[in-house]
Design a protein around this motif. Structure first.
Motif, PDB file in Angstrom:
ATOM      1  N   ASN A 171       0.835  -1.212   0.000  1.00 35.66           N
ATOM      2  CA  ASN A 171       0.000   0.000   0.000  1.00 35.66           C
ATOM      3  C   ASN A 171       0.859   1.246   0.000  1.00 35.66           C
ATOM      4  N   MET A 172       1.833   1.245   0.934  1.00 38.39           N
ATOM      5  CA  MET A 172       2.668   2.424   1.144  1.00 38.39           C
ATOM      6  C   MET A 172       3.489   2.718  -0.108  1.00 38.39           C
ATOM      7  N   ARG A 173       3.951   1.646  -0.739  1.00 36.60           N
ATOM      8  CA  ARG A 173       4.753   1.766  -1.949  1.00 36.60           C
ATOM      9  C   ARG A 173       3.960   2.511  -3.017  1.00 36.60           C
ATOM     10  N   ASN A 174       2.710   2.107  -3.215  1.00 30.01           N
ATOM     11  CA  ASN A 174       1.901   2.757  -4.241  1.00 30.01           C
ATOM     12  C   ASN A 174       1.558   4.184  -3.844  1.00 30.01           C
ATOM     13  N   GLU A 175       1.399   4.379  -2.521  1.00 27.20           N
ATOM     14  CA  GLU A 175       1.065   5.722  -2.063  1.00 27.20           C
ATOM     15  C   GLU A 175       2.229   6.693  -2.284  1.00 27.20           C
ATOM     16  N   ILE A 176       3.436   6.193  -1.983  1.00 30.75           N
ATOM     17  CA  ILE A 176       4.628   7.016  -2.202  1.00 30.75           C
ATOM     18  C   ILE A 176       4.725   7.388  -3.679  1.00 30.75           C
ATOM     19  N   ARG A 177       4.517   6.396  -4.550  1.00 30.79           N
ATOM     20  CA  ARG A 177       4.592   6.635  -5.980  1.00 30.79           C
ATOM     21  C   ARG A 177       3.539   7.656  -6.418  1.00 30.79           C
ATOM     22  N   ASP A 178       2.340   7.512  -5.868  1.00 28.89           N
ATOM     23  CA  ASP A 178       1.238   8.404  -6.217  1.00 28.89           C
ATOM     24  C   ASP A 178       1.558   9.852  -5.824  1.00 28.89           C
ATOM     25  N   ILE A 179       2.013  10.040  -4.586  1.00 29.72           N
ATOM     26  CA  ILE A 179       2.354  11.381  -4.111  1.00 29.72           C
ATOM     27  C   ILE A 179       3.513  11.953  -4.921  1.00 29.72           C
ATOM     28  N   GLN A 180       4.509  11.110  -5.175  1.00 29.99           N
ATOM     29  CA  GLN A 180       5.685  11.549  -5.927  1.00 29.99           C
ATOM     30  C   GLN A 180       5.287  12.040  -7.317  1.00 29.99           C
ATOM     31  N   GLN A 181       4.335  11.348  -7.958  1.00 25.23           N
ATOM     32  CA  GLN A 181       3.922  11.758  -9.296  1.00 25.23           C
ATOM     33  C   GLN A 181       3.037  12.995  -9.257  1.00 25.23           C
ATOM     34  N   ARG A 182       2.178  13.068  -8.225  1.00 22.05           N
ATOM     35  CA  ARG A 182       1.295  14.228  -8.121  1.00 22.05           C
ATOM     36  C   ARG A 182       2.098  15.512  -7.908  1.00 22.05           C
ATOM     37  N   LEU A 183       3.129  15.421  -7.019  1.00 20.72           N
ATOM     38  CA  LEU A 183       3.938  16.606  -6.743  1.00 20.72           C
ATOM     39  C   LEU A 183       5.043  16.775  -7.776  1.00 20.72           C
ATOM     40  N   SER A 184       5.198  15.772  -8.638  1.00 16.29           N
ATOM     41  CA  SER A 184       6.237  15.774  -9.661  1.00 16.29           C
ATOM     42  C   SER A 184       7.585  16.136  -9.052  1.00 16.29           C
ATOM     43  N   ILE A 185       8.014  15.299  -8.095  1.00 13.91           N
ATOM     44  CA  ILE A 185       9.232  15.604  -7.360  1.00 13.91           C
ATOM     45  C   ILE A 185      10.315  14.581  -7.707  1.00 13.91           C
ATOM     46  N   THR A 186      11.485  15.080  -8.047  1.00 14.66           N
ATOM     47  CA  THR A 186      12.611  14.223  -8.406  1.00 14.66           C
ATOM     48  C   THR A 186      13.025  13.405  -7.186  1.00 14.66           C
ATOM     49  N   THR A 187      13.064  12.078  -7.359  1.00 12.68           N
ATOM     50  CA  THR A 187      13.223  11.216  -6.185  1.00 12.68           C
ATOM     51  C   THR A 187      14.245  10.120  -6.421  1.00 12.68           C
ATOM     52  N   VAL A 188      15.078   9.881  -5.398  1.00  9.66           N
ATOM     53  CA  VAL A 188      15.978   8.730  -5.419  1.00  9.66           C
ATOM     54  C   VAL A 188      15.528   7.788  -4.313  1.00  9.66           C
ATOM     55  N   PHE A 189      15.378   6.533  -4.663  1.00  9.96           N
ATOM     56  CA  PHE A 189      14.773   5.542  -3.779  1.00  9.96           C
ATOM     57  C   PHE A 189      15.750   4.383  -3.616  1.00  9.96           C
ATOM     58  N   VAL A 190      16.244   4.202  -2.388  1.00  9.85           N
ATOM     59  CA  VAL A 190      17.198   3.122  -2.146  1.00  9.85           C
ATOM     60  C   VAL A 190      16.463   1.892  -1.644  1.00  9.85           C
ATOM     61  N   THR A 191      16.750   0.744  -2.242  1.00 11.91           N
ATOM     62  CA  THR A 191      16.096  -0.484  -1.774  1.00 11.91           C
ATOM     63  C   THR A 191      16.938  -1.703  -2.126  1.00 11.91           C
ATOM     64  N   HIS A 192      16.731  -2.780  -1.398  1.00  8.35           N
ATOM     65  CA  HIS A 192      17.384  -4.034  -1.759  1.00  8.35           C
ATOM     66  C   HIS A 192      16.346  -5.011  -2.299  1.00  8.35           C
ATOM     67  N   ASP A 193      15.092  -4.546  -2.412  1.00 13.82           N
ATOM     68  CA  ASP A 193      13.994  -5.406  -2.842  1.00 13.82           C
ATOM     69  C   ASP A 193      13.658  -5.109  -4.294  1.00 13.82           C
ATOM     70  N   GLN A 194      13.928  -6.081  -5.184  1.00 15.55           N
ATOM     71  CA  GLN A 194      13.778  -5.785  -6.610  1.00 15.55           C
ATOM     72  C   GLN A 194      12.319  -5.580  -7.007  1.00 15.55           C
ATOM     73  N   THR A 195      11.389  -6.247  -6.337  1.00 17.25           N
ATOM     74  CA  THR A 195       9.973  -6.077  -6.680  1.00 17.25           C
ATOM     75  C   THR A 195       9.554  -4.638  -6.403  1.00 17.25           C
ATOM     76  N   GLU A 196       9.967  -4.155  -5.225  1.00 21.98           N
ATOM     77  CA  GLU A 196       9.672  -2.790  -4.821  1.00 21.98           C
ATOM     78  C   GLU A 196      10.199  -1.802  -5.867  1.00 21.98           C
ATOM     79  N   ALA A 197      11.461  -2.002  -6.254  1.00 18.04           N
ATOM     80  CA  ALA A 197      12.093  -1.093  -7.205  1.00 18.04           C
ATOM     81  C   ALA A 197      11.370  -1.144  -8.548  1.00 18.04           C
ATOM     82  N   MET A 198      11.061  -2.362  -9.031  1.00 20.59           N
ATOM     83  CA  MET A 198      10.446  -2.479 -10.347  1.00 20.59           C
ATOM     84  C   MET A 198       9.026  -1.934 -10.343  1.00 20.59           C
TER      85      MET A 198
END
Lengths: 357, 289
Positions: A171-198
């Motif tokens: 849920n949170m993953r999609n919410e972060i993506r949604d907010i990031q796109q709405r605010l159109s904010i350049t974002t760097v996202f660190v993760t070790h989980d490939q599903t999350e990243a993809m």
């Protein structure tokens, strides 16, 4: 604001460098994932961008301005920490207001912006509570609101989902993506989980041992991995070593298989095929086996994990893993059955082995 | 497991509390014999009178208490004790805070630094106070140095200045230890988060580090205040009998004048000061919670 990282490097004392010659850039509003195993330098990279760690070499520019030497508190970057790092002695509203106070924003405007930031993450009602009175998911939303309220040039997320349970994480993953796109904010996202990243990144940088392995869209990373490490890291995959036997043919033990790329005859080569791209056909039904590659084998083990069945098949001089979605798996295979493995040449990745001589 | 919370409590209260009581029994007995009884005895003694020979009368009276409360001399001693205690505590805190912060942050040699900070405790306070007498005395090292530079040295011994200097140094290890225990909870990522939000070094210290280390500050302050008020060796030696404090006065009355009821009275008074300090500490801790 666009972000550019040029041949960035970090070395701690006499130890081997944590990050070497790393370069990538983000367009305005892009979400870039830094993906890699633990200790690959992705967090160090994020910390160099935020200024919490100083770079030993290279250059970081934000919107054309060089920020490499700028201290953290002048960089205007919103950072969300893995542990959230909420100030325990302040209320939620005070936490969110902190960055605005530092920017000397007038009191009434602070109140307004804090309220709208909390509304953005659906936490209108907890402003007066202390962080420890919130659940993990709520704390994380506060951390996100606190990073966003300052209207940062760049948003940096350091493994933001790793402390949440699996359901909440999606849920949170999609919410972060949604907010990031709405605010159109350049974002760097660190993760070790490939599903999350993809799932949420526009582009992914795969790192290993402090170096960039591959940069590309999630599809490119998955379908055309540049190195065996990338292929291995972004999903389950079979590894088989063979030798080029023709332009697009590789000999694996007794069999010859067709592959996607071309190589030099006689050179040794690593062949990789994803388990879910292989189809299992019964040995006595060869008419069903219409594929570029058809290889006989013996079924050794079946593992049921709910949405898929995982088969271990003895073939090509080793064990080949095959995944089959359970809704297509009514065919009734049993351990010990003789089977045929079928897959397309396009799904067969090859990596030339560099031999020392 | 337990269907009702009441049952759970009952089960816990059963064998658990008797075990707890058994474990606590030795310290309860020791405390009653070595603390509660002597203090009660002391309080009782303050209601008796002493002859000039030091022998106690059997009459119960409020005479000693009355004389104490009427005499402005004792009031001035009490106020001086409290005021010096507060002053010493504040100076100790200011001097110890940076050292403790540095020691807790040191990446290498942290253990060595902490041992160095508390190593003065290995020496008796008497020895350390003698050291200060040598340094601060009329012909001592520090006045000589000041004279060398060409100034007239102020009096640093046999007055309150000497007491403050000596007591501060004696108490710093206790303060540093208390502060270090408070810094343990301070997470570096909180400071980094503040930095990313636009706080410079000083603001981070003021808004994040200081508020979060308040429990350690309060604990250290309470400890140092109590120790400062109750110590008598260092004040006695460095003040040369010219700064009367509650603790030194108790010593004089009990050992020199042999007026035990008056000494007992002053002891009860000092206990009251401690009680007030403890209450104050409790209130402050509640506020910062």
């Amino acid at each position: 604001m666009h972000l550019k990282v040029e041949s960035l490097g970090k070395r701690y004392g006499i130890f081997p460098p944590s990050v070497t010659d790393l370069s990538f850039s983000l367009k305005h509003g892009e979400l870039l994932g830094l993906l890699g195993p633990s200790g690959c330098g992705k967090t160090t990279t994020l910390r160099m961008i935020s200024g919490l760690v100083s770079a030993t070499s290279g250059k970081i520019t934000v919107g054309g301005q060089d920020v490499t030497q700028l201290p953290t508190f002048r960089r205007n970057m919103g950072v969300m920490f893995q542990s959230y790092a909420l100030f325990p002695h302040m209320t939620v509203a005070e936490n969110v207001a902190f960055g605005l106070e530092m920017r000397k924003v007038p009191k009434d405007e602070i109140a307004r912006r804090v309220a709208s930031a909390l509304a953005l993450v659906h936490l209108e009602k907890v402003g007066e509570r202390k962080p420890r009175q919130l659940s993990g998911g709520q704390q994380q939303r506060v951390a996100l609101a606190r990073a966003l309220v300052i209207e940062p040039d760049i948003l940096l997320l350091d493994e933001p989902l790793s402390n949440l349970d699996a359901k909440l994480r999606d849920n949170m993953r999609n919410e972060i993506r949604d907010i990031q796109q709405r605010l159109s904010i350049t974002t760097v996202f660190v993760t070790h989980d490939q599903t999350e990243a993809m799932a949420i990144c526009d582009r992914i940088v795969v790192m290993n041992g402090g170096k960039l392995e591959q940069m590309g869209t999630p599809r490119e990373i998955y379908e055309t991995p540049a190195t065996p490490m990338v292929a291995d890291f972004v999903g389950r995959i079979n590894r088989l070593s063979g030798r080029w036997a023709g332009k697009d043919m590789v000999s694996l033990g007794e069999s010859h298989i067709r592959v996607r790329n071309q190589g030099v005859e006689g050179n040794s080569v690593l062949v990789m095929v994803r388990p879910h791209r292989i189809r299992l056909v019964k040995h006595d039904q060869p008419e069903g086996a219409t594929a570029d590659n058809v290889v006989p084998g013996v079924l050794r083990q079946i593992t049921y994990i709910g949405d898929t069945l995982q088969y271990a098949v003895e073939a090509l001089g080793g064990i080949v893993l095959v995944d089959e979605a359970t809704r297509f798996a009514a065919s009734g295979h049993h351990p010990g059955d003789r089977v045929l493995l079928c897959w397309a040449a396009g799904d067969t990745l090859t990596f030339d082995m560099v031999t020392p001589q | 497991m337990n269907d009702t919370p009441a049952r759970g409590v009952e089960e816990k209260a059963g064998p658990g509390s008797s075990l707890l009581l058994t474990l606590l029994l030795p310290i309860i007995i020791v405390n009653i014999i070595a603390f509660v009884m002597p203090v009660a005895n002391l309080a009782a003694m303050s209601f008796r009178e002493a002859a000039s020979t030091g022998s106690l009368s059997d009459v119960v009276s409020l005479k000693v208490w009355a004389s104490l409360l009427e005499d402005s001399y004792y009031w001035s001693i009490a106020w001086r004790t409290i005021w010096l205690g507060v002053l010493i505590t504040i100076i100790t805190l200011i001097l110890s805070y940076p050292i403790a912060l540095f020691a807790s942050r040191a990446e290498r040699g942290r253990a060595v630094l902490i041992v160095l900070c508390i190593s003065p405790l290995l020496l008796s306070a008497v020895v350390r106070t003698y050291g200060w007498m040598v340094i601060l005395g009329e012909q001592g090292f520090l006045p000589a140095l000041i004279r060398q530079v060409g100034f007239t040295p102020p009096r640093l011994i046999n007055n309150e200045v000497g007491v403050v200097i000596g007591m501060t140094e004696i108490l710093m290890p206790y303060m540093i230890l208390s502060l270090l225990s408070g810094f343990g909870k301070l997470d570096v990522t909180l400071e980094q988060a503040a930095e990313t939000l636009g706080a410079n070094r000083f603001t981070v210290l003021r808004r994040i580090v200081l508020p979060l280390s308040l429990p350690g500050i309060l604990l250290g302050s309470l400890l140092c205040f109590v120790l400062a008020v109750s110590s008598f060796i260092t004040p006695k030696m460095l003040a040369g009998g010219r700064v009367a404090l509650l603790a030194t006065e108790i010593y004089d009355q009990a050992i020199v004048t042999l007026n035990w009821p008056l000494a007992a009275c002053l002891s009860v008074l000092i206990l009251t000061v401690f009680g007030a300090a403890l209450l104050f500490y409790g209130q402050l801790t509640k506020i910062i919670e």
